[in-house]
Design an enzyme around this catalytic site. Structure first.
Site, short mmCIF file in Angstrom:
data_model
loop_
_atom_site.label_atom_id
_atom_site.label_comp_id
_atom_site.label_asym_id
_atom_site.label_seq_id
_atom_site.Cartn_x
_atom_site.Cartn_y
_atom_site.Cartn_z
N ASN A 241 -7.60 -6.62 -3.41
CA ASN A 241 -8.54 -5.28 -3.34
C ASN A 241 -10.14 -5.17 -2.87
O ASN A 241 -11.01 -4.07 -2.35
CB ASN A 241 -7.76 -4.38 -4.80
CG ASN A 241 -6.77 -4.23 -4.36
OD1 ASN A 241 -6.18 -4.04 -2.95
ND2 ASN A 241 -6.34 -4.11 -5.48
N ALA B 23 0.55 -0.95 0.13
CA ALA B 23 -0.32 -0.19 0.30
C ALA B 23 1.02 1.69 -0.18
O ALA B 23 1.91 1.48 0.73
CB ALA B 23 -0.94 0.65 1.76
N CYS C 248 -5.78 1.76 -6.73
CA CYS C 248 -6.08 0.32 -7.02
C CYS C 248 -7.66 0.23 -6.93
O CYS C 248 -8.30 -1.23 -7.84
CB CYS C 248 -5.01 -0.75 -6.06
SG CYS C 248 -3.58 -0.39 -6.52
N LYS D 262 -5.42 -10.90 -6.01
CA LYS D 262 -5.31 -9.93 -6.19
C LYS D 262 -6.34 -9.40 -6.46
O LYS D 262 -6.73 -7.70 -5.71
CB LYS D 262 -3.73 -9.44 -7.15
CG LYS D 262 -3.63 -7.97 -7.30
CD LYS D 262 -2.88 -7.46 -6.21
CE LYS D 262 -2.60 -5.91 -5.76
NZ LYS D 262 -1.99 -5.27 -6.58
N PHE E 189 -5.54 11.34 -2.07
CA PHE E 189 -5.98 9.86 -1.73
C PHE E 189 -6.42 9.61 -0.01
O PHE E 189 -6.90 9.10 0.20
CB PHE E 189 -6.30 8.86 -2.70
CG PHE E 189 -5.16 7.83 -2.81
CD1 PHE E 189 -3.85 7.81 -3.09
CD2 PHE E 189 -5.76 6.71 -1.63
CE1 PHE E 189 -2.55 6.83 -2.78
CE2 PHE E 189 -4.68 5.51 -2.13
CZ PHE E 189 -2.97 5.48 -2.57
C1 UDX Z 1 -4.67 -1.01 -2.00
C2 UDX Z 1 -4.45 -2.08 -1.41
O1 UDX Z 1 -3.49 -2.05 0.43
C3 UDX Z 1 -2.76 -3.22 -1.03
O2 UDX Z 1 -2.87 -4.02 -0.11
C4 UDX Z 1 -2.68 -2.85 -2.99
O3 UDX Z 1 -1.62 -3.15 -3.17
C5 UDX Z 1 -3.09 -1.31 -3.74
O4 UDX Z 1 -4.41 -0.75 -3.60
P1 UDX Z 1 -3.30 2.07 -1.43
O5 UDX Z 1 -4.43 2.08 -2.80
O6 UDX Z 1 -2.02 2.40 -1.47
O7 UDX Z 1 -3.28 0.06 -1.64
O8 UDX Z 1 -4.19 2.29 -0.19
P2 UDX Z 1 -5.45 1.54 1.30
O9 UDX Z 1 -3.97 1.92 2.22
O10 UDX Z 1 -5.19 0.00 0.79
O11 UDX Z 1 -6.19 2.98 1.13
C6 UDX Z 1 -7.45 3.02 0.15
C7 UDX Z 1 -8.10 3.69 0.11
O12 UDX Z 1 -9.02 3.43 1.42
C8 UDX Z 1 -7.52 5.20 1.02
O13 UDX Z 1 -8.28 6.34 -0.18
C9 UDX Z 1 -7.55 5.51 2.15
O14 UDX Z 1 -8.20 6.97 2.95
C10 UDX Z 1 -9.14 4.71 2.17
N1 UDX Z 1 -9.41 3.87 3.75
C11 UDX Z 1 -8.72 3.07 4.34
C12 UDX Z 1 -10.38 4.63 4.23
O15 UDX Z 1 -11.40 5.01 3.97
N2 UDX Z 1 -11.01 3.79 5.29
C13 UDX Z 1 -9.96 2.73 5.79
O16 UDX Z 1 -9.97 2.12 6.64
C14 UDX Z 1 -8.30 2.04 5.18
#
Ligand code: UDX
Length: 439
Positions: free
Chosen positions: A204, A144, A256, A200, A318
């Site tokens: 997600n 992530a 993603c 994968k 984001f």
């Molecule tokens: C994600 C997956 O976690 C990762 O395993 C994959 O390889 C790529 O996609 P990423 O997009 O980098 O990673 O960020 P992530 O931490 O998953 O957050 C995604 C979004 O969800 C962010 O906008 C975050 O703010 C939001 N989020 C996350 C929430 O709104 N609430 C939560 O509890 C967790």
């Protein structure tokens, strides 16, 4: 790749990219993206066993193992537009490999692709009758952003999909052997190629589904005076559910989640599984609903008009700890506020350049301000869109003094101390909680 280089000093890692500017940035030891800890890892290995080049053909020729990490954006044209992945860069890469390989190669598919693309890759690579043979593996990346280095150094699991044949097994063992230098054996999972590719997308989709579930509940909490943080805590303590990814928010963003879910939806539709496609599509729809709900709430709360009002947006990335703004909810919210003729001022510690580019078409309606204290000058409201730690520790008394009154706070990440803000005179609107208001 930098982590592989730093963990395996005896392996020569060459990163090839067709973009000379990007390669020049990496070569200087200054990564072209912001990611905590990345600079240090790159610097520990660069010029020792980590190299960057624009010579793609030469790198293919020299390599034993080739990781393919090209981008696979959502298709914007033709069949599957808006859902399927655009595979043109990926296919071009397969053809470059085919044209330049003179010895056996293990080709590792890193990009997230719809299932069965490793098979398609294998088909392209065997399309020319030549003495060179290829083994294609799927090795999806689960890191992530913001925690990428930690996720790579200490992954929950490494997934390798390979063919069941003797050669496929040997190729899988070669790649597994590299990861085994720093990842415990029981975390290296070997599956068939399709399981690996589908896992994968499924991982997600399941993570995003948790966020849409808690966000759906947040609207119910607001209507019934329950507190979504208390609900999340209570349900998260059930070991079968777990605590992670239950933070209600203005919505999920990033490169993603949406893309992978839409890919999954497209796959289901392709196989005629409409009910399953509808199920996953709803995760995306709730996410859009949550962003719209947040923007609409700002307008309705501020006496049903924001025309000419200055609204400061705290955070455009984001999520925290990245400068990435792809699919950021802040983008949607800013656009909606501009549509309502607000004067929007965006501040963010890492993402301002990207924000400027993303909102360029809005012209003067949006301004950009690195200093949050200046962004709130004369503002009627501020809205937290990214959970940067920085915003927790600010002097909100001084902020209140600089703003127009009544002053509004819309906390899209439930990041701040709402009771304290209320005591300072703010009207506070969190997600999934009862608003604290003096009005
Ligand atoms: C994600 C997956 O976690 C990762 O395993 C994959 O390889 C790529 O996609 P990423 O997009 O980098 O990673 O960020 P992530 O931490 O998953 O957050 C995604 C979004 O969800 C962010 O906008 C975050 O703010 C939001 N989020 C996350 C929430 O709104 N609430 C939560 O509890 C967790």
């Amino acid at each position: 790749m930098a982590v592989i280089a730093s963990k395996c000093p005896d392996i020569r890692v060459v990163v090839a990219d067709i973009d000379p500017d990007r390669i020049a940035a990496w070569q200087s030891g200054e990564p072209p993206i912001y990611e905590p800890g990345l600079r240090e890892v790159v610097r520990s290995a660069i010029h020792r066993n980590l190299f960057f080049t624009t010579d793609v053909a030469g790198s293919v020729e020299d390599a034993d193992l080739i990781f393919v990490s090209v981008n696979t954006p959502t298709k914007t044209f033709g069949e599957g537009a808006g859902k399927a992945s655009d595979l043109q860069y990926w296919e071009a890469t397969a053809r470059t490999i085919l044209a330049n390989a003179k010895t056996h190669k293990i080709v590792v598919e890193k990009s997230t692709l719809p299932v069965r693309t490793a098979e398609a890759m294998a088909r392209i690579l065997t399309s020319k009758s030549s003495a060179v043979c290829f083994d294609v593996l799927s090795n999806p990346e689960f890191l992530a952003e913001g925690s990428a280095i930690r996720d790579l150094e200490c992954p929950d699991r490494v997934l390798i999909g390979g063919e069941a044949s003797e050669r496929g097994r040997r190729a899988t063992e070669v790649l597994a052997g590299i990861y085994a230098r720093w990842v415990p054996e029981d975390r290296i999972l070997k599956t068939n190629v399709w399981s690996s590719e589908l896992s994968k997308l499924a991982a997600n989709a399941m993570l995003a589904q948790r966020i849409s579930s808690i966000n759906a509940l947040s609207e119910l909490c607001e209507a019934t005076e329950a507190d979504v943080a208390e609900v999340a805590c209570a349900i998260g303590m059930d070991r079968r559910i777990g605590r992670e990814f239950l933070q209600a928010s203005v919505g999920f963003g990033g490169s993603c989640f949406k893309k992978d879910i839409l890919n999954l939806v497209y796959l289901c539709e392709h196989f005629g599984l409409q009910a399953i496609a509808d199920y996953w599509l709803q995760v995306v729809r709730i996410n859009e609903h949550q962003q719209e709900r947040f923007a609409r709430n700002i307008v309705s709360t501020m006496f049903n008009t924001v025309v000419g009002k200055r609204i400061a947006i705290f955070g455009f990335a984001f999520k925290a700890n990245t400068g990435d703004t792809r699919e950021s909810p802040a983008n949607y919210v800013c656009r909606r506020l501009v549509e309502e003729r607000a004067r929007v001022v965006v501040t963010d510690p890492q993402a301002l350049d990207n924000a400027r580019r993303d909102l360029a078409d809005l012209g003067d309606a949006v301004t950009f301000e690195p200093d949050p204290m200046r962004a709130v000058e004369g503002a009627h409201a501020f809205a937290v869109l990214t959970e940067w730690d920085l915003y927790r520790g600010m002097d909100y008394q001084a902020i209140h003094d600089r703003m127009e009154h009544p002053a509004f706070c819309f906390d899209g990440r439930n990041l701040l101390n709402h009771a304290a803000l209320f005591d300072l005179g703010f009207n506070v609107y969190p997600i999934g909680k009862v608003p604290l208001t003096h009005l």
